[in-house]
Design a protein around this motif. Structure first.
Motif, PDB file in Angstrom:
ATOM      1  N   MET A 166       0.812  -1.170  -0.057  1.00 24.55           N
ATOM      2  CA  MET A 166      -0.037   0.171  -0.075  1.00 24.55           C
ATOM      3  C   MET A 166       0.915   1.292   0.111  1.00 24.55           C
ATOM      4  O   MET A 166       0.973   1.932  -1.094  1.00 24.55           O
ATOM      5  N   ASN A 167       1.448   1.683   1.081  1.00 26.10           N
ATOM      6  CA  ASN A 167       2.152   2.819   1.048  1.00 26.10           C
ATOM      7  C   ASN A 167       3.390   2.931   2.107  1.00 26.10           C
ATOM      8  O   ASN A 167       3.140   2.809   3.282  1.00 26.10           O
ATOM      9  N   SER A 168       4.629   2.564   1.438  1.00 20.83           N
ATOM     10  CA  SER A 168       5.504   2.376   2.142  1.00 20.83           C
ATOM     11  C   SER A 168       5.920   3.706   2.861  1.00 20.83           C
ATOM     12  O   SER A 168       6.423   3.452   4.005  1.00 20.83           O
ATOM     13  N   VAL A 169       5.853   4.817   2.393  1.00 20.02           N
ATOM     14  CA  VAL A 169       6.106   5.986   2.838  1.00 20.02           C
ATOM     15  C   VAL A 169       5.617   6.125   4.169  1.00 20.02           C
ATOM     16  O   VAL A 169       6.136   6.422   5.196  1.00 20.02           O
ATOM     17  N   VAL A 170       4.328   5.929   4.184  1.00 17.47           N
ATOM     18  CA  VAL A 170       3.683   5.980   5.560  1.00 17.47           C
ATOM     19  C   VAL A 170       4.039   5.132   6.643  1.00 17.47           C
ATOM     20  O   VAL A 170       4.276   5.530   7.709  1.00 17.47           O
ATOM     21  N   ALA A 171       4.084   3.747   6.167  1.00 22.42           N
ATOM     22  CA  ALA A 171       4.575   2.656   6.859  1.00 22.42           C
ATOM     23  C   ALA A 171       5.911   2.988   7.449  1.00 22.42           C
ATOM     24  O   ALA A 171       5.984   2.818   8.727  1.00 22.42           O
ATOM     25  N   ASN A 172       6.753   3.694   6.651  1.00 20.05           N
ATOM     26  CA  ASN A 172       8.167   3.795   7.207  1.00 20.05           C
ATOM     27  C   ASN A 172       8.049   4.933   8.345  1.00 20.05           C
ATOM     28  O   ASN A 172       9.223   5.323   8.771  1.00 20.05           O
ATOM     29  N   LEU A 173       6.997   5.871   8.434  1.00 17.67           N
ATOM     30  CA  LEU A 173       7.037   6.846   9.477  1.00 17.67           C
ATOM     31  C   LEU A 173       7.146   6.112  10.792  1.00 17.67           C
ATOM     32  O   LEU A 173       7.762   6.837  11.627  1.00 17.67           O
ATOM     33  N   GLY A 174       6.998   4.907  10.855  1.00 18.14           N
ATOM     34  CA  GLY A 174       7.134   4.280  11.988  1.00 18.14           C
ATOM     35  C   GLY A 174       5.949   4.178  12.979  1.00 18.14           C
ATOM     36  O   GLY A 174       4.897   4.494  12.771  1.00 18.14           O
ATOM     37  N   GLU A 175       6.175   3.187  14.052  1.00 22.08           N
ATOM     38  CA  GLU A 175       5.012   2.529  14.984  1.00 22.08           C
ATOM     39  C   GLU A 175       4.491   3.513  16.039  1.00 22.08           C
ATOM     40  O   GLU A 175       3.489   3.576  16.113  1.00 22.08           O
ATOM     41  N   SER A 176       5.473   4.640  16.198  1.00 24.15           N
ATOM     42  CA  SER A 176       4.818   5.617  17.023  1.00 24.15           C
ATOM     43  C   SER A 176       4.121   6.522  16.419  1.00 24.15           C
ATOM     44  O   SER A 176       3.107   7.269  16.927  1.00 24.15           O
ATOM     45  N   VAL A 177       4.218   6.778  14.999  1.00 21.06           N
ATOM     46  CA  VAL A 177       3.275   7.784  14.361  1.00 21.06           C
ATOM     47  C   VAL A 177       2.155   7.006  13.614  1.00 21.06           C
ATOM     48  O   VAL A 177       1.090   7.462  13.561  1.00 21.06           O
ATOM     49  N   VAL A 178       2.368   5.765  13.079  1.00 29.72           N
ATOM     50  CA  VAL A 178       1.379   5.176  12.414  1.00 29.72           C
ATOM     51  C   VAL A 178       1.003   3.809  12.931  1.00 29.72           C
ATOM     52  O   VAL A 178       1.471   2.904  13.158  1.00 29.72           O
ATOM     53  N   LYS A 179      -0.380   3.839  13.653  1.00 30.51           N
ATOM     54  CA  LYS A 179      -0.883   2.825  14.395  1.00 30.51           C
ATOM     55  C   LYS A 179      -1.614   1.975  13.709  1.00 30.51           C
ATOM     56  O   LYS A 179      -2.248   2.091  12.745  1.00 30.51           O
ATOM     57  N   ASN A 180      -1.684   0.462  14.271  1.00 30.63           N
ATOM     58  CA  ASN A 180      -2.424  -0.344  13.405  1.00 30.63           C
ATOM     59  C   ASN A 180      -3.764  -0.680  14.227  1.00 30.63           C
ATOM     60  O   ASN A 180      -3.775  -1.174  15.339  1.00 30.63           O
ATOM     61  N   PHE A 181      -4.665   0.091  13.907  1.00 30.06           N
ATOM     62  CA  PHE A 181      -5.955   0.252  14.810  1.00 30.06           C
ATOM     63  C   PHE A 181      -6.820  -1.402  14.473  1.00 30.06           C
ATOM     64  O   PHE A 181      -6.788  -1.368  13.402  1.00 30.06           O
ATOM     65  N   VAL A 182      -7.455  -1.803  15.578  1.00 29.19           N
ATOM     66  CA  VAL A 182      -8.159  -3.064  15.377  1.00 29.19           C
ATOM     67  C   VAL A 182      -9.431  -3.253  15.486  1.00 29.19           C
ATOM     68  O   VAL A 182     -10.390  -3.999  15.762  1.00 29.19           O
ATOM     69  N   ARG A 183      -9.854  -1.817  16.420  1.00 25.80           N
ATOM     70  CA  ARG A 183     -11.064  -1.889  17.007  1.00 25.80           C
ATOM     71  C   ARG A 183     -11.469  -0.627  17.200  1.00 25.80           C
ATOM     72  O   ARG A 183     -10.698   0.355  17.481  1.00 25.80           O
ATOM     73  N   GLY A 184     -12.841  -0.201  17.202  1.00 25.54           N
ATOM     74  CA  GLY A 184     -13.527   1.332  17.346  1.00 25.54           C
ATOM     75  C   GLY A 184     -14.747   1.115  18.304  1.00 25.54           C
ATOM     76  O   GLY A 184     -15.594   0.127  17.687  1.00 25.54           O
ATOM     77  N   GLU A 185     -14.674   1.826  19.315  1.00 25.08           N
ATOM     78  CA  GLU A 185     -16.435   1.880  19.759  1.00 25.08           C
ATOM     79  C   GLU A 185     -16.466   3.314  20.386  1.00 25.08           C
ATOM     80  O   GLU A 185     -15.568   3.771  21.232  1.00 25.08           O
ATOM     81  N   GLY A 186     -17.369   3.855  19.991  1.00 24.41           N
ATOM     82  CA  GLY A 186     -17.953   5.257  20.421  1.00 24.41           C
ATOM     83  C   GLY A 186     -16.576   6.147  20.260  1.00 24.41           C
ATOM     84  O   GLY A 186     -16.346   6.412  19.050  1.00 24.41           O
ATOM     85  N   CYS A 187     -16.146   6.709  21.336  1.00 30.05           N
ATOM     86  CA  CYS A 187     -15.010   7.727  20.969  1.00 30.05           C
ATOM     87  C   CYS A 187     -13.634   7.275  20.938  1.00 30.05           C
ATOM     88  O   CYS A 187     -12.657   7.903  21.050  1.00 30.05           O
ATOM     89  N   HIS A 188     -13.517   5.855  21.070  1.00 33.42           N
ATOM     90  CA  HIS A 188     -12.302   5.172  21.329  1.00 33.42           C
ATOM     91  C   HIS A 188     -11.990   4.248  20.104  1.00 33.42           C
ATOM     92  O   HIS A 188     -12.642   3.486  19.528  1.00 33.42           O
ATOM     93  N   VAL A 189     -10.520   4.197  19.956  1.00 36.25           N
ATOM     94  CA  VAL A 189     -10.095   3.067  18.960  1.00 36.25           C
ATOM     95  C   VAL A 189      -8.882   2.488  19.973  1.00 36.25           C
ATOM     96  O   VAL A 189      -8.351   2.949  20.928  1.00 36.25           O
ATOM     97  N   TRP A 190      -8.793   1.067  19.458  1.00 34.48           N
ATOM     98  CA  TRP A 190      -7.926   0.117  19.904  1.00 34.48           C
ATOM     99  C   TRP A 190      -6.640   0.000  19.058  1.00 34.48           C
ATOM    100  O   TRP A 190      -6.962  -0.461  17.989  1.00 34.48           O
TER     101      TRP A 190
END
Ligand code: PLP
Length: 913
Positions: free
Chosen positions: A458-482
């Motif tokens: 998909m997008n290696s540039v965004v991925a390479n920004l690193g884990e502190s910047v680009v999260k891997n979100f797996v769940r969302g409920e109301g105002c929260h994401v995990w």
């Protein structure tokens, strides 16, 4: 603890000199004819005799020193690398001389203070695979073979996961039996694959015994074995026995041998995967620069890895010795290595890290089946285990898989707190991964490989920004994401305005379930869909006066395209007037009226006849619009992407007047401001605007399904499309689909039923007042702007002197990553810092405005509550105070002469302390 490691020279010259590749005799004879095999070795040794190696001839010597190796557990080790001046074949042919030198090396290492001696390559084979030396040595000895087996199998399983190969369907050839590594690997692999084919040099009693033990066929014909299997594990002690031409397409070879069993110095096939097996990646943070080893991106041979692990753990015991390697010991050392931060998932080929395209090509050949939506069985391979990550431990523990590992990093034990990068997954909030995600969720399983796939496809540039910047979100409920590590974040981005109802609002869920239960038509063209018709009525009822006709789209930019095209037909002119810093989308028409040259320039020429005017500047608008060449003036009520710019008082009244006077249509783009974002259903209502055309998208889909719409006065629609010839001039296949329209209805109803407009006003007010107060107190904060829950917090740029100093040192390596963008990024570092601190320390997800990165966008779901607003305010106070504090401190330093002497500086206090 100190360790020593023993090696021998191994160069490409060696390979050439021994002539094995050149003659090809070795490959012809290996596994078939011992006599011919020895003869080809002899040819090699004759070549060696002529080789002027310039090495000491009769004693080992220290070729390298590794002063400082740290581990994830905080343990330390230091080591010496000893070399004995004998080539591999010399060691095999004159093992007693080799053993004499190895003993001398042990003596020296013992005197130096080493507590463990590791044996590299051929030194781990002669003398009973370490047993002779262990008897002699006062310190512990290991061949490192246990970790080699562990690493190679982890690498194989990781490669299977990446390529989609399911070991339980495969016949695996294990080449090199009865060697200790091949034998141990065969035993561990047996319960995981369909069958095993053992390949060895001679049909010895020992080989037959092993074959009986693992219930496998034994053959000496390596070429035949390769033809019958697509997974090959090879670990001979002599190398060069597999011709790449013999491999079937879509074969994975894990080659543990040194020199390599696969002939050549690089892969010559793009339809097979030839992997260097048995490499370990040293723990993050270690900068081991060895003059002897070429540490390919931190990769080392696992025999050295095992030696280091024993030293780190201060385990003074001889570990991997002899022919029989116990599976329990293999698991144990793998576990210890993982705990210390070693990682085994970096794929290398002929010693060099592979390019991602190799995996892609392999998959194109192999075309694996997938079963994402089938409940995962506890497969033999473990490849469908909870995290899609089979592991050695599963086989060792129960022989039939099971969810032993949860963290997806190829580590042996689920309890190891490690993530994919070998970093600690213990969190600031003290939670363990997956804590919030109970059960066997599809998305959790997919998340394990998602980052790698995102980078690869998909997008290696965004991925390479690193884990502190680009999260891997797996769940969302109301105002929260995990995220995939189980961390919960307050979502103040809310899908850039597409989550006004928050994540997974129950009303939207119910609506979608109802439509699915009733088997509503998916997409019907030139036909009536009751859901679409009903939503049209609802939208029109809530829209500003006179808008009574709806055209459905699937995104914001499509709504804008529809508006522009329709305006040309209905307005009978071709030009468009738009505002500087506006944002209307990125398809060609929308881009042509988007006031951001950075977005426009690369795609020129754009749609002709589009002209720009400053947002809020009535005089310029008057001058331009009176030329009467524009079909429409397109404008956002608040420029969100442009940096949350609000119009000056009375602006839209004048806009309205001028449009009417010049018969220019007024397109109001409410893609972001609509569906309650500003505290009114449409911001047009708030500003008293009566658009001719209104565009909407984002939250109309209730945060679950894409849908957009153009709302238009019926007289204009009729002018454009009101005949049998013209009614289908502008269409969209997916427009007005059942799921989208039911989500749309649920979304509008929920906003009304739950009084979310009132909440948006109230919470917006609370946020705005709180932020305004902060702006007065924290110097780096400039101002807050916006309406309802569409707010922007602008920060001041950091001082130029800090920017240039940073560039001078640049230990961050930012310049390498950012190139010419570095200046921009540094100038905007204050908002980036706050954004990062909110994300990783306070667990609040925010973004900056694209056209003005100094503006932090604040647009939580309309369901946000007081407690969440107050937590946000407190967090912004802390994060921005840190920036103010740091910049003042650094600024003060630069202001002084004699930079560096900060002792006399008056240290400013952080505002929150
Ligand atoms: N118009 C406005 C005002 C927007 O804010 C956006 C997106 O942010 C768009 C149009 C484009 O919407 P999409 O990204 O759905 O194409």
């Amino acid at each position: 603890m100190k360790f020593a490691f023993l090696v021998h020279p191994l160069t490409d010259d060696t390979r050439e000199l021994v002539g094995l590749n050149k003659t090809g005799r070795f490959t012809e004879t290996w596994g078939k004819d011992l006599f011919n095999f020895l003869e080809s070795l002899h040819v090699g040794v004759q070549g060696v005799a002529e080789f002027n190696r310039n090495l000491p001839t009769d004693q080992p010597w220290v070729v390298d020193y590794l002063p400082h190796i740290g581990s994830l557990k905080g343990f330390q080790a230091e080591g010496r690398i000893y070399e004995i001046p004998m080539l591999p074949h010399e060691i095999l042919l004159d093992s007693s001389r080799a053993l004499g030198m190895m003993e001398a090396a042990v003596d020296d290492a013992t005197a130096w203070g080493a507590k463990v001696m590791g044996l590299g390559s051929m030194t781990g084979i002669v003398g009973g695979r370490g047993t002779h030396l262990a008897d002699y040595s006062p310190i512990s000895v290991t061949t490192g073979n246990c970790l080699t087996v562990f690493a190679a199998l982890q690498g194989l399983e990781h490669a299977c996961r990446e390529t989609g190969v399911d070991l339980s369907n495969e016949t695996v050839s294990v080449v090199g039996v009865p060697g200790s590594i091949a034998t141990a690997a065969a035993k561990i692999l047996k319960p995981k694959c369909k069958s095993i084919l053992l390949v060895g040099r001679s049909n010895s009693a020992r080989s037959r015994k092993i074959a009986a033990e693992v219930d496998a066929e034994f053959t000496c014909d390596v070429q035949d074995a390769l033809a019958r299997s697509r997974v090959v594990f090879t670990a001979t002690s002599s190398g060069d026995c597999i011709d790449q031409k013999w491999l079937s397409p879509a074969t994975i070879v894990v080659d543990v041998a040194v020199p390599t069993d696969v002939i050549g110095s690089k892969s010559e096939r793009d339809d097979v995967l030839i992997l260097t097996g048995g490499l370990s990646r040293i723990p993050e943070g270690n900068r081991i620069d060895s003059s002897y080893f070429f540490f390919q991106r931190g990769m080392i041979p696992s025999c050295l890895g095992e030696t280091i692990v024993l030293a780190l753990e201060e385990r003074c015991e001889s570990y991997s010795l002899g022919q029989d390697l116990s599976p329990e010991k293999i698991l144990k050392i793998g576990e210890l290595a993982s705990e210390n931060g070693f990682n085994f998932t970096k794929l290398c080929s002929f010693g060099a890290a592979i390019d991602e395209s190799v995996i892609t090509n392999f998959r194109k050949t192999f075309r694996p089946a997938s079963h994402f939506f089938v409940d995962p069985p506890l497969s033999k391979t473990g490849s469908h285990s909870e995290n899609g990550n089979g592991s050695v431990s599963q086989v060792l523990s129960n022989g039939s898989g099971g969810a032993a590992s949860r963290n997806g990093n190829g580590h042996a034990k689920g309890e190891l707190l490690q993530n994919n990068n070998g970093q600690s997954a213990a969190h600031a909030n003290g939670k363990r991964p997956q804590e919030t995600n109970s059960g066997n969720r599809l998305i959790d399983r997919l998340a394990v490989r998602a980052r790698a796939l995102f980078r690869r496809h998909m997008n290696s540039v965004v991925a390479n920004l690193g884990e502190s910047v680009v999260k891997n979100f797996v769940r969302g409920e109301g105002c929260h994401v995990w995220d995939d590590q189980g961390n919960r974040y307050l979502d103040f981005v809310a899908g850039f305005g597409s989550l006004n109802l928050g994540h997974n609002h129950p009303a939207v869920h119910r609506a979608l379930e109802t439509v699915m239960r009733e088997n509503a038509p998916g997409f019907v063209q030139a036909a009536i869909n009751p859901l679409a018709a009903t939503l049209a009525e609802k939208l029109v009822t809530l829209a500003p006066p006179e808008l009574d006709t709806v055209f459905y789209t699937n995104s914001g930019t499509e709504s804008v395209e529809a508006a522009l095209k329709t305006a040309r037909l209905a307005g009978e002119r071709s030009g468009f007037l738009y505002c500087r810093k506006s944002y209307h989308g990125k398809s060609l028409g929308s881009l042509s009226v988007t006031g951001n040259r950075n977005y426009q320039r690369p795609f020129e020429p754009l749609v002709p006849g589009c002209e720009e005017v400053d947002f809020g500047d009535v005089d310029s608008l008057r001058r331009l619009i009176r030329t009467r060449k524009f079909a429409a003036f397109i404008v956002e009520p608040i420029q969100a992407e442009g940096g949350m710019i609000v119009p000056p008082a009375g602006y839209f009244e004048k806009v309205q007047e001028l449009c009417r006077e010049t018969e220019t249509l007024l397109i109001v783009d409410e893609v972001q401001t609509g569906i309650g974002r500003t505290g009114s259903m449409f911001a047009s209502e708030f500003y008293g605007i009566r658009p001719d055309i209104l565009t909407v998208a984002k939250s109309l889909g209730g945060g679950m399904v894409p849908i957009g719409a153009m709302l238009i006065k019926s007289e204009l629609w009729k002018k454009a499309y009101g005949t049998l010839e013209t009614f289908a001039l502008h269409t969209s296949t997916f427009g007005g689909g059942s799921l989208a329209c039911s989500a749309g209805m649920a979304s509008l109803e929920a906003i009304q039923n739950e009084k979310l407009l009132d909440n948006a006003l109230e919470m917006g007010q609370r946020l705005k007042a709180g932020l305004a107060e902060l702006c007065d107190q924290v110097p780096i904060l400039k101002e807050v702007r916006g309406e309802g829950l569409l707010l922007g917090l602008e920060l001041n740029p950091i001082n130029e002197s800090i920017v240039s100093h940073w560039k001078d040192i640049d230990e961050s390596m930012l310049s390498t990553v950012l190139g010419s963008k570095l200046d921009d990024v540094l100038r905007n570092i204050s908002s980036m810092y706050v954004m990062n601190s909110l994300m990783n320390h306070h667990r609040i997800y925010t973004q900056t405005a694209r056209s003005n990165p100094l503006v932090l966008r604040i647009q939580p779901p309309l369901t946000v509550n007081e407690e969440q607003v107050d937590y946000f305010l407190k967090s912004v106070r802390e994060a921005s105070s840190e920036v103010s504090y740091t910049t003042e401190l650094v600024d003060g330093l630069f202001a002084r002469t004699g930079v560096g002497d900060s002792s006399e500086l008056e240290t400013p206090k952080p505002a929150h302390s």
